[in-house]
Design a protein around this motif. Sequence first.
Motif, PDB file in Angstrom:
ATOM      1  N   CYS A  66     -12.007   2.022-102.886  1.00  0.00           N
ATOM      2  CA  CYS A  66     -10.825   2.879-103.005  1.00  0.00           C
ATOM      3  C   CYS A  66     -10.024   2.600-104.270  1.00  0.00           C
ATOM      4  O   CYS A  66      -9.164   3.377-104.647  1.00  0.00           O
ATOM      5  N   GLY A  67     -10.289   1.444-104.921  1.00  0.00           N
ATOM      6  CA  GLY A  67      -9.534   1.092-106.132  1.00  0.00           C
ATOM      7  C   GLY A  67      -8.203   0.453-105.796  1.00  0.00           C
ATOM      8  O   GLY A  67      -7.728   0.529-104.661  1.00  0.00           O
ATOM      9  N   GLU A  68      -7.628  -0.210-106.803  1.00  0.00           N
ATOM     10  CA  GLU A  68      -6.303  -0.824-106.611  1.00  0.00           C
ATOM     11  C   GLU A  68      -5.423  -0.536-107.817  1.00  0.00           C
ATOM     12  O   GLU A  68      -5.921  -0.286-108.931  1.00  0.00           O
ATOM     13  N   LEU A  69      -4.109  -0.569-107.550  1.00  0.00           N
ATOM     14  CA  LEU A  69      -3.117  -0.383-108.606  1.00  0.00           C
ATOM     15  C   LEU A  69      -2.262  -1.646-108.665  1.00  0.00           C
ATOM     16  O   LEU A  69      -1.768  -2.102-107.629  1.00  0.00           O
ATOM     17  N   ILE A  70      -2.112  -2.222-109.857  1.00  0.00           N
ATOM     18  CA  ILE A  70      -1.237  -3.395-110.027  1.00  0.00           C
ATOM     19  C   ILE A  70      -0.053  -2.914-110.873  1.00  0.00           C
ATOM     20  O   ILE A  70      -0.246  -2.463-112.003  1.00  0.00           O
ATOM     21  N   VAL A  71       1.144  -3.013-110.295  1.00  0.00           N
ATOM     22  CA  VAL A  71       2.275  -2.291-110.877  1.00  0.00           C
ATOM     23  C   VAL A  71       3.352  -3.244-111.399  1.00  0.00           C
ATOM     24  O   VAL A  71       3.843  -4.109-110.656  1.00  0.00           O
TER      25      VAL A  71
ATOM     26  N   GLY B 234       0.659   4.717-117.552  1.00  0.00           N
ATOM     27  CA  GLY B 234       2.108   4.867-117.576  1.00  0.00           C
ATOM     28  C   GLY B 234       2.583   5.454-116.249  1.00  0.00           C
ATOM     29  O   GLY B 234       1.772   5.738-115.353  1.00  0.00           O
ATOM     30  N   PRO B 235       3.915   5.684-116.116  1.00  0.00           N
ATOM     31  CA  PRO B 235       4.491   6.132-114.837  1.00  0.00           C
ATOM     32  C   PRO B 235       3.872   7.424-114.289  1.00  0.00           C
ATOM     33  O   PRO B 235       3.625   7.526-113.088  1.00  0.00           O
ATOM     34  N   GLU B 236       3.612   8.395-115.185  1.00  0.00           N
ATOM     35  CA  GLU B 236       3.069   9.683-114.701  1.00  0.00           C
ATOM     36  C   GLU B 236       1.669   9.491-114.130  1.00  0.00           C
ATOM     37  O   GLU B 236       1.368   9.925-113.025  1.00  0.00           O
ATOM     38  N   ALA B 237       0.837   8.812-114.912  1.00  0.00           N
ATOM     39  CA  ALA B 237      -0.571   8.647-114.512  1.00  0.00           C
ATOM     40  C   ALA B 237      -0.675   7.822-113.241  1.00  0.00           C
ATOM     41  O   ALA B 237      -1.546   8.073-112.405  1.00  0.00           O
ATOM     42  N   MET B 238       0.215   6.831-113.073  1.00  0.00           N
ATOM     43  CA  MET B 238       0.087   6.012-111.848  1.00  0.00           C
ATOM     44  C   MET B 238       0.447   6.834-110.617  1.00  0.00           C
ATOM     45  O   MET B 238      -0.107   6.653-109.542  1.00  0.00           O
ATOM     46  N   ARG B 239       1.350   7.819-110.795  1.00  0.00           N
ATOM     47  CA  ARG B 239       1.730   8.660-109.638  1.00  0.00           C
ATOM     48  C   ARG B 239       0.625   9.636-109.248  1.00  0.00           C
ATOM     49  O   ARG B 239       0.577  10.105-108.127  1.00  0.00           O
ATOM     50  N   GLU B 240      -0.257   9.933-110.193  1.00  0.00           N
ATOM     51  CA  GLU B 240      -1.409  10.773-109.815  1.00  0.00           C
ATOM     52  C   GLU B 240      -2.328  10.027-108.861  1.00  0.00           C
ATOM     53  O   GLU B 240      -2.981  10.611-108.016  1.00  0.00           O
ATOM     54  N   ILE B 241      -2.359   8.706-108.999  1.00  0.00           N
ATOM     55  CA  ILE B 241      -3.211   7.896-108.115  1.00  0.00           C
ATOM     56  C   ILE B 241      -2.482   7.531-106.830  1.00  0.00           C
ATOM     57  O   ILE B 241      -3.017   7.657-105.739  1.00  0.00           O
ATOM     58  N   GLU B 242      -1.225   7.098-106.964  1.00  0.00           N
ATOM     59  CA  GLU B 242      -0.411   6.731-105.798  1.00  0.00           C
ATOM     60  C   GLU B 242       0.926   7.461-105.939  1.00  0.00           C
ATOM     61  O   GLU B 242       1.860   6.955-106.581  1.00  0.00           O
ATOM     62  N   PRO B 243       1.065   8.640-105.307  1.00  0.00           N
ATOM     63  CA  PRO B 243       2.255   9.464-105.536  1.00  0.00           C
ATOM     64  C   PRO B 243       3.578   8.786-105.176  1.00  0.00           C
ATOM     65  O   PRO B 243       4.618   9.120-105.731  1.00  0.00           O
TER      66      PRO B 243
END
Length: 403
Positions: free
Chosen positions: A90-95, A123-132
Amino acid sequence: MSGRVDLVVVGGGIVGLATAYRLLETRPGLRLVLLEKEVRLAAHQTGRNSGVIHSPNTYAPGSLKARLCAEGMRDALAFADEHGIPYEICGELIVATEPDELPRLAAVAERARANGVVLRELGPEAMREIEPEVRGLRALHVPSTGIIDWERFALALGDAVRARGAEIRTGVEVTAIRRAADGLVLETTAGAVATRDLVTCAGLHSDRLAAMTGHGRGIRIVPFRGDYAVLRPEARHFCRALVYPVADPRFPFLGVHLTRRIDGAAWAGPNAVLAYAREGYRRRDVDLRELGGILGDRGFLRLAGRYWRVGAAEMLRDLSLRLFLRALQRTTPGLTLADLSWGPSGIRAQAIRRDGTLVEDFAITGGPRVLHVQNAPSPAATASLAIGREIAGMAVARFEIRA
Ligand SMILES: Cc1cc2nc3c(=O)[nH]c(=O)nc-3n(C[C@H](O)[C@H](O)[C@H](O)COP(=O)(O)OP(=O)(O)OC[C@H]3O[C@@H](n4cnc5c(N)ncnc54)[C@H](O)[C@@H]3O)c2cc1C
């Protein structure tokens, strides 16, 4: 199996089971017995974790953790495919949410790349495409990370070990080990077991097993409890996959984060506080002898003296779901108290040295006829089959086992 066996593995967690599996692969026909003190397999760390198939993002390049996590991921997916165990990549996001976290995030990206991890910086926009629902300054997206049920995986390993002719005996605790003429005798709660060689993979008790053969002096296991909060079903949209803050590089823990489970649930956590008993999963569980042993340990006192502020903050957060929520809101501000309730807990077996430093890497030690896994915290579930292969290689080199 009666009479002396070729090899005993102590510990029916994922590391012991994967080790037995690899040993039998290396040497089919090995007379192997696995002893587990609980009545079922995977009762401790293996059955009480986050269920993440970790990518080697944060481990020092060249370390056992970095290498065995990378190899273990591939091995785990192949084993899961072969045995029909569900998983999801599923992938992960490190913020990073604060400017002072940006250099740390860059350091994680550098380490991950050095370990062969493919990732994207967002950046902020692209991360919201993955995790809104996530807010932050900058993030790393690691698509290779996944989720799985490690307990189910371990039980499948147990079946495979039995199918390869080994015996698994549950409800049998090893209480002492003595040398015999040509091997070892294990005293257990179900009588003596004679063996030529021995591998121990005893998790939270690994220092005790090592001490039984006179090894591992100067290393002690400190149990760090990790509590989870469960998101109510209506709040599961707060994480599509895995959302982590930037971890504090001084500690081997990843910080309170959001985890999607393979059964569809969503959990938050785990935090990291001293457990008052090695297997004390509830806050009120206290074993005065074990606690006294830890609090009187020079290494632990040095560690506590160095990081008392962080420790105190973690302990406060452990008592307050509101403070737990506050940590999560840094990356996911829309979460509310109504979305969370306390859930299960796990306890990490983390080895520390007498000088108060944490043993960061996996540690496998031993002597004639004996190998002890002395430190196998996260990502040892992910790395289990690679750790097992490593131990089988060491066994071939040291014991009378031949490939
Ligand atoms: C909260 C938490 C979250 C985690 N999240 C992840 C994750 O998402 N991904 C990941 O890869 N890793 C994760 N980990 C780490 C992973 O769960 C462990 O590294 C792994 O399960 C260790 O397996 P083990 O077999 O060494 O230990 P264990 O599973 O603890 O097994 C050791 C076994 O030895 C037995 N034993 C001990 N003493 C004796 C004795 N004297 N006689 C007989 N038997 C004995 C015990 O009963 C136990 O069953 C997490 C750990 C925790 C605690």
